[in-house]
Design a protein around this motif. Structure first.
Motif, PDB file in Angstrom:
ATOM      1  N   PHE A 278      38.781  40.754  21.036  1.00 43.56           N
ATOM      2  CA  PHE A 278      40.008  41.350  21.549  1.00 43.56           C
ATOM      3  C   PHE A 278      40.475  40.618  22.798  1.00 43.56           C
ATOM      4  N   ASN A 279      39.549  40.405  23.729  1.00 42.80           N
ATOM      5  CA  ASN A 279      39.878  39.728  24.986  1.00 42.80           C
ATOM      6  C   ASN A 279      40.313  38.285  24.748  1.00 42.80           C
ATOM      7  N   ASN A 280      39.607  37.577  23.881  1.00 48.30           N
ATOM      8  CA  ASN A 280      39.964  36.180  23.612  1.00 48.30           C
ATOM      9  C   ASN A 280      41.322  36.070  22.930  1.00 48.30           C
ATOM     10  N   PHE A 281      41.605  36.973  21.979  1.00 43.38           N
ATOM     11  CA  PHE A 281      42.893  36.958  21.287  1.00 43.38           C
ATOM     12  C   PHE A 281      44.039  37.139  22.274  1.00 43.38           C
ATOM     13  N   PHE A 282      43.931  38.147  23.149  1.00 47.39           N
ATOM     14  CA  PHE A 282      45.022  38.406  24.082  1.00 47.39           C
ATOM     15  C   PHE A 282      45.092  37.361  25.192  1.00 47.39           C
TER      16      PHE A 282
ATOM     17  N   LEU B 270      36.473  39.716  35.751  1.00 45.00           N
ATOM     18  CA  LEU B 270      36.266  41.129  35.426  1.00 45.00           C
ATOM     19  C   LEU B 270      35.153  41.275  34.390  1.00 45.00           C
ATOM     20  N   ASN B 271      34.486  42.419  34.418  1.00 44.83           N
ATOM     21  CA  ASN B 271      33.487  42.648  33.370  1.00 44.83           C
ATOM     22  C   ASN B 271      34.210  42.917  32.048  1.00 44.83           C
ATOM     23  N   ILE B 272      33.480  42.938  30.963  1.00 36.33           N
ATOM     24  CA  ILE B 272      34.082  42.931  29.627  1.00 36.33           C
ATOM     25  C   ILE B 272      34.910  44.193  29.345  1.00 36.33           C
ATOM     26  N   GLY B 273      34.465  45.334  29.802  1.00 33.14           N
ATOM     27  CA  GLY B 273      35.197  46.569  29.567  1.00 33.14           C
ATOM     28  C   GLY B 273      36.488  46.632  30.364  1.00 33.14           C
ATOM     29  N   LEU B 274      36.423  46.221  31.606  1.00 37.38           N
ATOM     30  CA  LEU B 274      37.604  46.217  32.454  1.00 37.38           C
ATOM     31  C   LEU B 274      38.611  45.164  31.991  1.00 37.38           C
ATOM     32  N   ARG B 275      38.097  44.051  31.492  1.00 35.37           N
ATOM     33  CA  ARG B 275      38.968  43.000  30.946  1.00 35.37           C
ATOM     34  C   ARG B 275      39.702  43.516  29.698  1.00 35.37           C
ATOM     35  N   ALA B 276      39.005  44.274  28.839  1.00 35.26           N
ATOM     36  CA  ALA B 276      39.644  44.846  27.650  1.00 35.26           C
ATOM     37  C   ALA B 276      40.726  45.851  28.048  1.00 35.26           C
TER      38      ALA B 276
ATOM     39  N   PHE C 121      43.744  43.817  29.316  1.00 35.76           N
ATOM     40  CA  PHE C 121      44.530  43.238  28.229  1.00 35.76           C
ATOM     41  C   PHE C 121      45.240  44.311  27.398  1.00 35.76           C
ATOM     42  N   PHE C 122      44.631  45.487  27.264  1.00 35.28           N
ATOM     43  CA  PHE C 122      45.279  46.571  26.531  1.00 35.28           C
ATOM     44  C   PHE C 122      46.562  47.008  27.241  1.00 35.28           C
ATOM     45  N   ILE C 123      46.498  47.177  28.553  1.00 37.10           N
ATOM     46  CA  ILE C 123      47.679  47.580  29.321  1.00 37.10           C
ATOM     47  C   ILE C 123      48.748  46.498  29.270  1.00 37.10           C
ATOM     48  N   ASN C 124      48.336  45.237  29.383  1.00 35.38           N
ATOM     49  CA  ASN C 124      49.297  44.146  29.314  1.00 35.38           C
ATOM     50  C   ASN C 124      49.891  44.002  27.916  1.00 35.38           C
ATOM     51  N   SER C 125      49.117  44.310  26.883  1.00 33.02           N
ATOM     52  CA  SER C 125      49.665  44.250  25.526  1.00 33.02           C
ATOM     53  C   SER C 125      50.697  45.355  25.318  1.00 33.02           C
ATOM     54  N   LEU C 126      50.498  46.536  25.913  1.00 26.24           N
ATOM     55  CA  LEU C 126      51.514  47.593  25.843  1.00 26.24           C
ATOM     56  C   LEU C 126      52.805  47.148  26.525  1.00 26.24           C
ATOM     57  N   SER C 127      52.656  46.437  27.626  1.00 22.90           N
ATOM     58  CA  SER C 127      53.830  45.917  28.324  1.00 22.90           C
ATOM     59  C   SER C 127      54.566  44.889  27.472  1.00 22.90           C
TER      60      SER C 127
END
Length: 194
Positions: free
Chosen positions: A24-28, A128-134, A137-143
């Motif tokens: 997920f993180n790499n894709f975004f 960032l650690n992996i959970g915070l990074r996800a 990216f989730f918030i930025n993908s909503l944007s």
């Protein structure tokens, strides 16, 4: 709030989800790094669809009276979207949009609780650690989704009734886009794209 979250290591709790979160993180990360190509493709596709449908309407014998208006609207819209598509390749249009939305106030309700997310760039995201990074990216993908939905909604608003004749309703796209905009704003994703 982010200070508390950064101290807590999510990888211990979500260990089975680590491969999914990495993907997920790499894709975004790649998506935001090359987002100008996404906008180029979107506007080019919208331009080509408008050209194809306008030409079909132009040669359709059922159009009477407003035929010249339909032709002009289709050609002008196609030219505008075609120019915008190539403007996104230079990244100058994204920088201009970011500066515009930096001046204009945005609600960004979720980001009011996560103020540190505004200062993180795409190069700093690996700290960032992996959970915070996800979550980032989730918030930025909503944007990004809100920006894309509003663009498609405006496109349908101007051209659906006269040229496209699609079943898609522009109010749905604009409504969902504004809902996400109220939650996270546009600046969060635009700051990663420039």
């Amino acid at each position: 709030m982010l200070d508390y979250l950064s101290e807590f290591d999510f990888s211990e709790i979500f260990e089975p989800l680590i491969p999914f979160l990495n993907g997920f993180n790499n894709f975004f990360y790649v998506l935001f790094k090359h987002a100008n190509y996404l906008f180029f493709s979107l506007f080019l596709i919208l331009s080509v669809l408008l050209l194809i449908n306008a030409r079909e309407r132009e040669y359709d014998e059922r159009v009477h009276g407003k035929e010249e208006l339909v032709k002009k609207r289709g050609r002008i819209g196609m030219a505008i979207y075609f120019i915008l598509a190539f403007a996104f390749l230079s990244e100058d249009l994204l920088k201009s949009l970011f500066q515009l939305f930096e001046i204009l106030p945005e609600p960004a309700i979720l980001l009011g609780y996560m103020e540190d997310f505004n200062s993180i760039s795409l190069n700093d995201v690996h700290s960032l650690n992996i959970g915070l990074r996800a979550l980032f990216f989730f918030i930025n993908s909503l944007s990004l989704i809100s920006l894309l939905l509003i663009i498609i909604g405006i496109y349908l608003m101007f051209f659906n009734k006269f040229i496209l004749r699609s079943k898609l309703k522009f109010m749905t796209f604009i409504g969902v886009g504004f809902f996400f905009w109220i939650l996270v704003g546009f600046r969060t994703s635009l700051s990663l794209m420039i």
